[in-house]
Design an enzyme around this catalytic site. Structure first.
Site, PDB file in Angstrom:
ATOM      1  N   HIS A  84      -3.281 145.483 -26.240  1.00  0.00           N
ATOM      2  CA  HIS A  84      -3.795 145.891 -24.895  1.00  0.00           C
ATOM      3  C   HIS A  84      -5.124 145.909 -24.837  1.00  0.00           C
ATOM      4  O   HIS A  84      -5.879 146.029 -25.815  1.00  0.00           O
ATOM      5  CB  HIS A  84      -3.302 147.377 -24.669  1.00  0.00           C
ATOM      6  CG  HIS A  84      -1.731 147.725 -24.592  1.00  0.00           C
ATOM      7  ND1 HIS A  84      -1.201 148.667 -23.702  1.00  0.00           N
ATOM      8  CD2 HIS A  84      -0.805 146.871 -24.636  1.00  0.00           C
ATOM      9  CE1 HIS A  84       0.060 148.609 -23.617  1.00  0.00           C
ATOM     10  NE2 HIS A  84       0.224 147.408 -24.097  1.00  0.00           N
ATOM     11  N   TYR A 138      -2.836 157.737 -18.633  1.00  0.00           N
ATOM     12  CA  TYR A 138      -3.055 159.149 -18.819  1.00  0.00           C
ATOM     13  C   TYR A 138      -3.347 159.931 -17.603  1.00  0.00           C
ATOM     14  O   TYR A 138      -4.294 159.668 -16.847  1.00  0.00           O
ATOM     15  CB  TYR A 138      -4.444 159.209 -19.765  1.00  0.00           C
ATOM     16  CG  TYR A 138      -4.315 158.884 -21.368  1.00  0.00           C
ATOM     17  CD1 TYR A 138      -4.482 157.514 -21.655  1.00  0.00           C
ATOM     18  CD2 TYR A 138      -4.184 159.634 -22.183  1.00  0.00           C
ATOM     19  CE1 TYR A 138      -4.131 157.146 -22.970  1.00  0.00           C
ATOM     20  CE2 TYR A 138      -4.098 159.500 -23.589  1.00  0.00           C
ATOM     21  CZ  TYR A 138      -4.204 157.916 -23.876  1.00  0.00           C
ATOM     22  OH  TYR A 138      -3.941 157.351 -25.332  1.00  0.00           O
ATOM     23  N   PRO A 172      -3.008 164.609 -30.227  1.00  0.00           N
ATOM     24  CA  PRO A 172      -2.553 163.252 -30.255  1.00  0.00           C
ATOM     25  C   PRO A 172      -3.171 162.587 -28.954  1.00  0.00           C
ATOM     26  O   PRO A 172      -3.210 161.403 -28.862  1.00  0.00           O
ATOM     27  CB  PRO A 172      -1.024 163.261 -29.774  1.00  0.00           C
ATOM     28  CG  PRO A 172      -0.874 164.817 -29.222  1.00  0.00           C
ATOM     29  CD  PRO A 172      -1.762 165.506 -30.104  1.00  0.00           C
ATOM     30  N   LYS A 220      -5.785 159.116 -32.637  1.00  0.00           N
ATOM     31  CA  LYS A 220      -6.363 158.941 -33.660  1.00  0.00           C
ATOM     32  C   LYS A 220      -5.778 159.008 -34.978  1.00  0.00           C
ATOM     33  O   LYS A 220      -6.312 158.516 -36.220  1.00  0.00           O
ATOM     34  CB  LYS A 220      -7.796 159.713 -33.673  1.00  0.00           C
ATOM     35  CG  LYS A 220      -8.840 159.219 -32.538  1.00  0.00           C
ATOM     36  CD  LYS A 220      -9.064 157.808 -32.845  1.00  0.00           C
ATOM     37  CE  LYS A 220     -10.024 157.232 -31.888  1.00  0.00           C
ATOM     38  NZ  LYS A 220      -9.698 155.820 -31.682  1.00  0.00           N
ATOM     39  N   TYR A 248     -12.117 155.214 -28.303  1.00  0.00           N
ATOM     40  CA  TYR A 248     -11.087 154.787 -27.968  1.00  0.00           C
ATOM     41  C   TYR A 248     -10.276 153.719 -29.019  1.00  0.00           C
ATOM     42  O   TYR A 248      -9.309 153.632 -29.520  1.00  0.00           O
ATOM     43  CB  TYR A 248     -10.248 154.438 -26.541  1.00  0.00           C
ATOM     44  CG  TYR A 248      -8.833 154.734 -26.374  1.00  0.00           C
ATOM     45  CD1 TYR A 248      -8.351 155.951 -26.133  1.00  0.00           C
ATOM     46  CD2 TYR A 248      -8.190 153.746 -26.602  1.00  0.00           C
ATOM     47  CE1 TYR A 248      -6.769 155.834 -25.884  1.00  0.00           C
ATOM     48  CE2 TYR A 248      -6.798 153.905 -26.198  1.00  0.00           C
ATOM     49  CZ  TYR A 248      -6.291 154.784 -26.047  1.00  0.00           C
ATOM     50  OH  TYR A 248      -4.700 155.101 -25.763  1.00  0.00           O
TER      51      TYR A 248
HETATM   52  C1  PHB Z   1       2.089 156.805 -28.301  1.00  0.00           C
HETATM   53  O1  PHB Z   1       2.283 155.225 -27.961  1.00  0.00           O
HETATM   54  O2  PHB Z   1       2.876 157.296 -28.939  1.00  0.00           O
HETATM   55  C2  PHB Z   1       0.675 157.151 -27.888  1.00  0.00           C
HETATM   56  C3  PHB Z   1      -0.125 156.456 -27.366  1.00  0.00           C
HETATM   57  C4  PHB Z   1      -1.471 157.283 -27.117  1.00  0.00           C
HETATM   58  C5  PHB Z   1      -1.537 158.546 -27.433  1.00  0.00           C
HETATM   59  C6  PHB Z   1      -0.587 159.144 -27.939  1.00  0.00           C
HETATM   60  C7  PHB Z   1       0.596 158.530 -28.504  1.00  0.00           C
HETATM   61  O3  PHB Z   1      -2.850 158.962 -26.935  1.00  0.00           O
END
Ligand code: PHB
Ligand code: APR
Length: 415
Positions: free
Chosen positions: A79, A207, A298, A302, A388
């Site tokens: 990505h 998000y 989460p 990280k 990120y």
């Molecule tokens: C996930 O794909 O499980 C995932 C992705 C981004 C995050 C947390 C979990 O910030």
């Protein structure tokens, strides 16, 4: 040194077969260093445990160097950006453009664990599942030992070093707790996560900030969606029938001209959120790595990346130590890890604070102001992007490493 009767003699005893323990074992084997990995769960359980799945480029590169990236390259999805959604609008943050071309890769932690276990067993190297009553001894001496019960028999590993890779609830950190200082924050938040058999509705992660609570759209493959919603940390999953989860997701991610596709829910679970750091990450001949030493919420994805960064440093330090008796790397291990850990702690805390609903209208207005700033200022977006995709080397700040070294070490390794 010869082992006592019935004892296993190795160089590094590794407690825990999560990504940290398994990758450490792999890196050590590449350098000709022997290890024994013990895990208290069964193989099946460890290989089915659903966890996050977002890899920084540095993590992918390390897995390549460790020779376990074959399937990751076939099935992982690269990505270049993510979306932030708030106030009924979706904004793209062009991670790669903002962060020197670096990318992130979606590949489940569960798959990494499967790849590492497969490799370890193919190599015919020791990995014991379903051990019980694990106890550490002689940590402050040059001959530490790990005792445990396996297949009904009492066993003991005699080693030079113990790697505590047994996660947040393991036994390694508690064994040296009186020598450590803990820093933590509990959030009044939980994440309800589902894995659904439906093509992801968005190519890139979304998000979403919403007054009903945060939501995240992510994925595992072209046919599997992973979706999360904010809930209370103590909610019971039984209170969340599938229809209620979809209704809540639909409400939180709704956008004019776009719709969220639904599908059968294959897995669901709720996890609480916490920030936690142990300083230092070592005592005597026990070195902690991964979740055994630190936890992040989460939101910044990280956790796994930090675990991988820890064991990369630990493996390099052990190679130096076993190879030339130079203990510089081991003495600075903790401080070097903590510089990265604290940066990731801040980023995860910041993302968590900016995106979740805390029921305070003042806070909500601050969040919206910050989100608008992130999507309209290139400098602010770059800050998000750099963190990120993962900061490396000097971006962590030499001063920060020096500061961590002043606070926690360097620490001696018993001879
Ligand atoms: C996930 O794909 O499980 C995932 C992705 C981004 C995050 C947390 C979990 O910030
Ligand atoms: N003895 C042996 N093994 C143990 C013990 C014990 N007493 N206690 C726990 N374990 C095992 C757990 O069953 C688990 O398989 O240690 C392993 C720790 O693995 P993880 O919890 O996956 O931790 P880590 O390898 O540090 O990976 C960090 O995992 O929790 C996620 O978000 C986190 O992605 C991050 C990653």
């Amino acid at each position: 040194m010869t082992a006592a009767a019935g004892a296993i003699r190795t160089q590094v005893a590794i407690v825990g077969a999560g990504p940290a323990g398994l990758l450490l074992a792999r890196l050590l084997d590449d350098a000709g260093i022997e290890s024994v990995v013990i895990e208290n769960r069964g193989r099946d359980y460890v290989e089915k445990r659903i966890r996050a799945g977002l890899l920084e480029q540095g993590t992918v590169e390390l897995l390549e160097r460790a020779g376990v990236a074959g399937r990751l390259h076939e099935e992982g999805i690269v990505h270049h950006g993510i979306h932030l959604q708030f106030d009924g609008e979706r904004h793209r943050v062009a991670l790669s453009d903002l962060a020197g071309g670096r990318t992130i890769t979606i590949y489940g932690q569960t798959e990494i664990v499967k790849d590492l276990i497969g490799r370890r067993l193919d190599d015919g190297l020791p990995l014991l599942f379903e051990v019980d009553e694990v106890a550490l001894e002689g940590i402050e001496t040059a001959t530490p030992r790990v005792r445990f019960l396996h297949a009904g028999a009492r066993r003991e590993i005699e080693c030079d070093v113990i790697a505590g890779c047994d996660g947040f609830h393991g036994v390694c950190r508690p064994a040296i707790a009186k020598h450590l200082q803990f820093f933590s924050r509990d959030y009044p938040l939980g994440w309800l996560g589902i894995l659904a058999a439906v093509a992801p509705s968005s190519d890139e992660l979304v998000y979403a900030h919403h007054e009903r609570g945060f939501a995240l759209l992510t994925l595992r493959s072209p046919e599997l969606s992973r979706l999360y919603i904010q809930c209370a940390p103590d909610e019971r999953i039984e209170e969340w029938p599938d229809a209620r989860i979809w209704e809540e997701l639909q409400a939180r991610v709704a956008l004019d001209g776009w719709s969220l596709a639904e599908g059968p829910v294959l897995e669901k679970g709720i996890t609480g959120m916490r920030s936690f750091v142990s300083e230092p990450m070592q005592h005597g001949r026990l070195f902690l790595a991964g979740d055994a030493a630190h936890i992040v919420p989460p939101t910044g994805a990280k956790g796994l990346n930090l675990a991988v960064a820890d064991v990369a440093l630990l493996a390099a330090a052990l190679v130096e130590w076993f190879g030339s008796a130079d203990d510089t790397g081991l003495r600075h291990y903790s401080a070097a890890c903590l510089a990265r850990v604290w940066r990731a702690e801040h980023f995860s805390y910041w993302m968590t604070s900016m995106l979740h609903t805390f029921g305070d209208p003042f806070e909500q207005r601050l969040q919206l102001a910050q989100l608008r700033y992130v999507v309209s200022s290139e400098a602010a977006a770059r800050t998000l992007a750099e963190n990120y995709v993962g900061l490396a080397g000097s971006r962590l700040g030499g001063a920060d490493i020096d500061g961590a070294a002043r606070r926690v070490g360097p620490i001696s390794v018993p001879r």
